[in-house]
Design a protein around this motif. Structure first.
Motif, PDB file in Angstrom:
ATOM      1  N   ASP A 122      37.839  20.710  24.786  1.00  0.00           N
ATOM      2  CA  ASP A 122      36.943  21.179  23.729  1.00  0.00           C
ATOM      3  C   ASP A 122      35.549  21.499  24.278  1.00  0.00           C
ATOM      4  O   ASP A 122      34.897  22.420  23.805  1.00  0.00           O
ATOM      5  N   SER A 123      35.127  20.769  25.302  1.00  0.00           N
ATOM      6  CA  SER A 123      33.800  21.045  25.867  1.00  0.00           C
ATOM      7  C   SER A 123      33.784  22.418  26.546  1.00  0.00           C
ATOM      8  O   SER A 123      32.736  23.030  26.705  1.00  0.00           O
ATOM      9  N   LEU A 124      34.967  22.903  26.934  1.00  0.00           N
ATOM     10  CA  LEU A 124      35.071  24.197  27.620  1.00  0.00           C
ATOM     11  C   LEU A 124      35.670  25.290  26.732  1.00  0.00           C
ATOM     12  O   LEU A 124      35.864  26.413  27.168  1.00  0.00           O
ATOM     13  N   GLY A 125      36.022  24.946  25.512  1.00  0.00           N
ATOM     14  CA  GLY A 125      36.717  25.904  24.639  1.00  0.00           C
ATOM     15  C   GLY A 125      38.083  26.257  25.179  1.00  0.00           C
ATOM     16  O   GLY A 125      38.555  27.389  25.073  1.00  0.00           O
ATOM     17  N   ALA A 126      38.742  25.272  25.770  1.00  0.00           N
ATOM     18  CA  ALA A 126      40.006  25.510  26.473  1.00  0.00           C
ATOM     19  C   ALA A 126      41.227  25.097  25.651  1.00  0.00           C
ATOM     20  O   ALA A 126      41.118  24.373  24.665  1.00  0.00           O
ATOM     21  N   ALA A 127      42.394  25.547  26.104  1.00  0.00           N
ATOM     22  CA  ALA A 127      43.662  25.090  25.544  1.00  0.00           C
ATOM     23  C   ALA A 127      44.097  23.836  26.295  1.00  0.00           C
ATOM     24  O   ALA A 127      43.680  23.613  27.431  1.00  0.00           O
ATOM     25  N   VAL A 128      44.941  23.015  25.658  1.00  0.00           N
ATOM     26  CA  VAL A 128      45.440  21.803  26.304  1.00  0.00           C
ATOM     27  C   VAL A 128      46.881  22.010  26.749  1.00  0.00           C
ATOM     28  O   VAL A 128      47.715  22.490  25.984  1.00  0.00           O
ATOM     29  N   ARG A 154      24.976  20.187  30.203  1.00  0.00           N
ATOM     30  CA  ARG A 154      24.557  21.494  30.740  1.00  0.00           C
ATOM     31  C   ARG A 154      24.573  22.573  29.669  1.00  0.00           C
ATOM     32  O   ARG A 154      23.776  23.514  29.708  1.00  0.00           O
ATOM     33  N   LYS A 155      25.536  22.444  28.734  1.00  0.00           N
ATOM     34  CA  LYS A 155      25.592  23.461  27.669  1.00  0.00           C
ATOM     35  C   LYS A 155      24.527  23.197  26.617  1.00  0.00           C
ATOM     36  O   LYS A 155      24.293  24.031  25.753  1.00  0.00           O
TER      37      LYS A 155
END
Ligand SMILES: Cc1cc2nc3c(=O)[nH]c(=O)nc-3n(C[C@H](O)[C@H](O)[C@H](O)COP(=O)(O)OP(=O)(O)OC[C@H]3O[C@@H](n4cnc5c(N)ncnc54)[C@H](O)[C@@H]3O)c2cc1C
Ligand SMILES: Cc1cc2nc3c(=O)[nH]c(=O)nc-3n(C[C@H](O)[C@H](O)[C@H](O)COP(=O)(O)OP(=O)(O)OC[C@H]3O[C@@H](n4cnc5c(N)ncnc54)[C@H](O)[C@@H]3O)c2cc1C
Lengths: 320, 261
Positions: free
Chosen positions: A224-230, A318-319
């Motif tokens: 979620d911190s990267l907007g990624a899929a799991v 960082r974001k």
């Protein structure tokens, strides 16, 4: 210019990304004519036109939802008969491959599956495929009939290329086989709100090292911190820690994201088969000898229970 | 009434070996051990379970492949299948999926069947389309990619877990079923099974037996052509750090450098 049929994968009119990628590839070999079937087919036209479809053939009938695969083959064949295309492109989903394959037999053509790239060639389109868990790259052609080619997600950029996209109704007559396999029930998959695994630009996966369903929260937080899929390894799926739909590998999904982060995954050949073509590969594993480290651009030898949360916190910081 | 089940099984090079292509761009079968494709073990297992539930059933395992492919048949027989058919012919070398499916369809028709069961994909070609093509060629319902399957009173039912939904399917026999690796662990052959398999019949058929012309199959008759095969360059060695307390932060620094953050 020759026309190229592009089979549209959509959910109630929302076109999925792999289809837009197909339009990019189709434009390299001809003029894309899209075929959209089922509920919401008409609603796909605008986005297909924006990405280069000169024409959108649509059809809807209860058969598409009530019976498995074959009604869609009948429709694609009707489009094929109407257009006489130079090639037929279909997204490499499980269903897409079956539709393409049955069409190929019917029209007496060869089929290439899971292409990762496509170019025009002197003797027709040339497809690039990955073989043997992506340890080989092959180039192949269909040498008999009209090339039928299925293409993996993330094989081409999505490019805007406005075209007419005129919608035309496609007349479909269903054959005797169309009603052979009845769909007697359907349970839609619940959306997690995360990107679709095969389409995601970043995939964060956990394996046996995650050691329990409850610990997958760590993996999800990083995703979620990267907007990624799991994603998950088969060991994690077999243990019941994560759903099978998230399995990455030979018998799960094959992914090709910009970034793949593997945590607590050893890197068995069957897992590698599904992620080896990722652009950048990162791994966190406490065993320095784990084969996954042979693949990585960056690896951390360490305990995922300390490294992953620290990484997540740092990304969030960082974001801002 | 007896239920005739035909299970298609493929003999493949071991995925953990160093798989290569030969000069004619077909699979090198000499330098890597072959075995029964692991995903076809699930097909044999489901056939055995369906046969157990039926009053009277006979399981035939069928393969198209070179001489050594008999090993795959023996493994399936030792798991409990009743008999085997091996289609072998020098002219089959290099056959693609259209040719293979043609040969399998003719062989299945010659053998006689009520139910055909296959794996979800092979572990070498990994196309995952042969089952759908076979159903089309045989003109029977395809009930494919099942994670659960049941056969009762001439009807096959099953669950197909797809990308967007899980579907419940139903079709009448004769039908073609393919099963996934979620359908249930495959049994190990018992010592008794291995001994019994040695006595089970293995029939050999060639193209003539199936009334197929040589130019319909093989490299020459292929519907597809492979122009080149290149080993993927080994990935350049990446940076590997040992976590001394800052591993997560170092990784974040790398990701930021690559513009992922
Ligand atoms: C026909 C067939 C099909 C298959 N299909 C697939 C498939 O689609 N996908 C797939 O993934 N597999 C598949 N497999 C299974 C595959 O062979 C491996 O068994 C599986 O990938 C192993 O999963 P894993 O890496 O999570 O587990 P393991 O191999 O057990 O590795 C776990 C890793 O976690 C590390 N670890 C443990 N604790 C920690 C910690 N606290 N911190 C950091 N690291 C830790 C360990 O060092 C180890 O390297 C298939 C197998 C077969 C036979
Ligand atoms: C790396 C690679 C890429 C290939 N790409 C293509 C391609 O793009 N187009 C093409 O036409 N051919 C291709 N082939 C050839 C193709 O794999 C073979 O023709 C093969 O027999 C059928 O395909 P599959 O095994 O991939 O089938 P899949 O559809 O993956 O197999 C599904 C099931 O069909 C059954 N089955 C498959 N083959 C046999 C057999 N010989 N005997 C008995 N049962 C069988 C098994 O039950 C198997 O589980 C490729 C081969 C390789 C090695």
């Amino acid at each position: 210019m020759a026309e190229v049929l592009v089979y549209v994968d959509h959910v109630d009119g929302a076109v999925r990304k792999p289809t837009l990628e197909l339009l990019t590839l189709a434009r390299r070999i001809g003029e894309p004519v899209a075929v959209a079937l089922g509920a919401g087919a008409d609603a796909t036209a605008a986005v297909l036109a924006e990405h280069g479809a000169v024409k959108v053939l649509t059809a809807d009938a209860p058969e598409f939802a009530e019976y498995l695969v074959v009604p869609k083959v009948d429709a694609l064949q009707a489009a094929y008969d109407a257009v006489s295309p130079a090639a037929v492109l279909v997204p490499s989903s499980a269903e897409g491959k079956e539709i393409a394959a049955r069409l190929a037999v019917r029209i007496g053509s060869g089929i290439i599956t899971d292409a990762v790239d496509l170019e025009a060639g002197d003797e027709g389109p040339v497809a690039t495929q990955s073989a043997f868990a992506a340890s080989f790259t092959t180039k192949s052609r269909v040498s008999k009939g009209t090339p039928v080619i299925t293409v993996k997600p993330n094989s081409a950029p999505v490019e805007a290329a406005p075209a007419a996209g005129a919608v035309e109704a496609l007349a479909v007559t269903f054959g005797a086989l169309a009603t052979g396999t009845k769909v007697t029930g359907r349970t839609p998959r619940e959306s997690t709100g995360r990107p679709e695994l095969t389409e995601a630009a970043i995939v964060v996966s956990g394996g046996r090292g995650v050691n329990g369903a409850e610990n997958f929260g760590i993996i999800e937080a990083l995703a979620d911190s990267l907007g990624a899929a799991v994603g998950a390894s088969r060991a994690a799926v077999d243990a019941g820690w994560y759903p099978h739909t998230n399995q990455v590998g030979q018998t799960g999904k094959s992914v090709s994201p910009q970034l793949y982060i593997a945590s607590g995954i050893s890197g068995a050949i069957q897992h590698r088969a599904g992620m080896q073509t990722s652009k950048t590969i990162v791994a966190i594993n406490k065993d320095a000898e784990a084969p996954i480290f042979d693949l990585v651009d960056y690896g951390v030898v360490g305990d995922l229970f300390t490294v992953v949360p620290q990484l997540t916190d740092e990304i969030k910081a960082r974001k801002g | 009434m007896s239920l005739r089940i035909v299970v298609c099984v493929k003999y493949v090079p071991d995925a953990t070996g160093d798989r290569q292509f030969t000069e004619d761009l077909t699979v090198n079968r000499d330098d890597v051990d072959g075995l029964l494709s692991e995903l076809d073990e699930y097909a044999v297992e489901q056939a055995l379970q369906i046969a157990d539930e039926a009053d009277d059933a006979e399981i035939t395992v069928l393969t198209v492949g070179p001489e050594d492919a008999k090993d795959a048949l023996r493994k399936a027989l030792s798991m409990g299948a009743d008999k085997a058919i091996h289609v072998e012919d020098d002219d089959l070398h290099g056959t693609d999926v259209m040719g293979t499916s043609l040969v399998l369809a003719k062989a299945i028709e010659k053998a006689g069947y009520d139910l055909v069961i296959t794996g979800m994909a092979s572990t070498d070609g990994t196309m995952g389309v042969l089952p759908a093509i076979l159903a089309e060629r045989l003109g029977v319902p395809q009930v494919t990619l099942l994670s659960e399957v049941k056969v009762e009173d001439g009807t096959v039912t099953g669950r197909r877990d797809g990308d967007t939904a899980s579907e419940q399917l139903e079709a009448s026999l004769p039908a073609l079923v393919s099963v996934t690796d979620q359908s249930g662990e495959a049994r190990y052959p018992s010592f008794k099974g291995i001994m019994a398999a040695k006595k089970k019949p293995v029939e050999s058929w060639d193209l003539e037996d199936l009334e197929i012309e040589a130019d319909e199959v093989g490299l020459e008759g292929s519907w597809t052509a492979v122009d080149s095969a290149a080993q993927r360059p080994a990935r350049t060695a990446g940076t590997i750090v040992k976590d001394e307390g800052e591993g997560g932060k170092q990784l974040a620094e790398f990701l930021a450098g690559q513009k992922f953050i």
